[in-house]
Scaffold this motif. Sequence first.
Motif, short mmCIF file in Angstrom:
data_model
loop_
_atom_site.label_atom_id
_atom_site.label_comp_id
_atom_site.label_asym_id
_atom_site.label_seq_id
_atom_site.Cartn_x
_atom_site.Cartn_y
_atom_site.Cartn_z
N GLY A 1 0.80 -1.22 0.00
CA GLY A 1 0.00 0.00 0.00
C GLY A 1 0.83 1.26 0.00
N GLU A 2 0.14 2.40 0.09
CA GLU A 2 0.75 3.73 0.10
C GLU A 2 1.64 3.94 -1.13
N LEU A 3 1.17 3.45 -2.27
CA LEU A 3 1.97 3.49 -3.49
C LEU A 3 1.85 4.84 -4.19
N LYS A 4 2.93 5.24 -4.81
CA LYS A 4 2.98 6.47 -5.61
C LYS A 4 3.11 6.05 -7.07
N ILE A 5 2.06 6.29 -7.82
CA ILE A 5 1.96 5.76 -9.18
C ILE A 5 2.21 6.85 -10.22
N VAL A 6 3.00 6.50 -11.23
CA VAL A 6 3.16 7.35 -12.41
C VAL A 6 2.64 6.55 -13.59
N SER A 7 1.56 7.01 -14.20
CA SER A 7 0.94 6.27 -15.30
C SER A 7 0.03 7.20 -16.07
N ASN A 8 -0.20 6.87 -17.33
CA ASN A 8 -1.10 7.69 -18.14
C ASN A 8 -2.47 7.82 -17.49
N ASN A 9 -3.04 6.71 -17.05
CA ASN A 9 -4.31 6.75 -16.33
C ASN A 9 -4.23 5.79 -15.15
N CYS A 10 -5.32 5.64 -14.42
CA CYS A 10 -5.26 4.85 -13.19
C CYS A 10 -6.24 3.68 -13.23
N GLY A 11 -6.33 3.04 -14.39
CA GLY A 11 -7.16 1.86 -14.51
C GLY A 11 -8.57 2.17 -14.96
N GLY B 1 -7.77 1.38 -1.78
CA GLY B 1 -7.09 2.42 -1.02
C GLY B 1 -5.59 2.23 -0.92
N ARG B 2 -4.99 1.58 -1.91
CA ARG B 2 -3.56 1.28 -1.85
C ARG B 2 -2.69 2.40 -2.47
N ILE B 3 -3.33 3.36 -3.14
CA ILE B 3 -2.59 4.40 -3.85
C ILE B 3 -2.77 5.73 -3.14
N THR B 4 -1.66 6.42 -2.87
CA THR B 4 -1.73 7.71 -2.19
C THR B 4 -1.44 8.89 -3.12
N ARG B 5 -0.73 8.62 -4.22
CA ARG B 5 -0.40 9.72 -5.13
C ARG B 5 -0.34 9.20 -6.56
N VAL B 6 -0.85 10.00 -7.49
CA VAL B 6 -0.83 9.64 -8.91
C VAL B 6 -0.25 10.81 -9.70
N THR B 7 0.71 10.51 -10.56
CA THR B 7 1.18 11.46 -11.55
C THR B 7 0.70 10.93 -12.89
N GLY B 8 -0.22 11.65 -13.53
CA GLY B 8 -0.82 11.12 -14.75
C GLY B 8 -1.39 12.22 -15.61
N SER B 9 -2.01 11.81 -16.71
CA SER B 9 -2.54 12.80 -17.66
C SER B 9 -4.00 12.59 -17.99
N TYR B 10 -4.62 11.53 -17.44
CA TYR B 10 -5.99 11.23 -17.84
C TYR B 10 -6.74 10.55 -16.70
N ILE B 11 -7.87 11.12 -16.31
CA ILE B 11 -8.74 10.49 -15.32
C ILE B 11 -9.83 9.70 -16.03
N GLY B 12 -10.36 10.26 -17.13
CA GLY B 12 -11.34 9.55 -17.93
C GLY B 12 -12.60 9.22 -17.18
N GLY B 13 -13.11 8.00 -17.42
CA GLY B 13 -14.37 7.60 -16.81
C GLY B 13 -14.22 6.86 -15.50
#
Length: 251
Positions: free
Chosen positions: A45-55, A68-80
């Motif tokens: 848990g408490e992962l910091k993700i860098v990805s285009n979107n988050c699944g 609830g395993r992700i605490t921060r996202v660096t990305g470019s698309y939230i989408g749906g």
Amino acid sequence: MDKVVASAAEAVADVPDGASLAVGGFGLSGVPNVLIDALYERGVGELKIVSNNCGAMESGLAVLLADGRITRVTGSYIGGNKEFARQYLAGELELELIPQGTLAERLRAGGAGIPAFYTPAGVGTQVAEGGLPWRYDGSGGVAVASPPKEVREFDGVEYVLERGIRTDYALVRAAKGDRHGNLVFNKSTRNFNPLAAMAGRVTIAEVEELVEPGGIDPDAVHLPGIFVQRVVALTPEQAADKKIEQRTVSS
């Protein structure tokens, strides 16, 4: 030189809580679902993700996000992804939302050893001037906002300084790979997977088809094995498990 590990669980066994991960994929294409599921089973848990979107469609990174395993996202698309939007607006996770081309180049630059670069994307906006909400306070206010970035003029044109990205790990999916970690990607799976792989200090690749060294023409290699530390060969069932986000038909 043989980088093949026996299972996805073994490949991610040393990923700790709080790790930063660059994760490949473009929509549902080229997402390292098997490695992500292995992380989920470990309880990291408490992962910091860098990805285009988050699944999307309750698969890929959405599995970790929903738990609830992700605490921060660096990305470019939230989408749906409604759960992503809910957590962000509720202040449950931090989001650095950046232009898609800038994200791609930040990953590539980090992997190439380039600490920063100038780009015109975002000049004259909050991307450069700061103030983008990174984290909300749960009541509609902004708890953390993006800082201003350096802007410099070259030949009469303004550019904003962006930092290269390096992460503790990278998770990617390839259509074909050999035991040395040389990878080939299929069509749009090539959009972010090679860049994510470059950015990771430890890169783990799940491959749909594993071949012996020499089984890939050197001219056909999309990502050299020097960027890859571990390779997981998928079963035929895992390789064939590909979802479709938007089904369309023609008359």
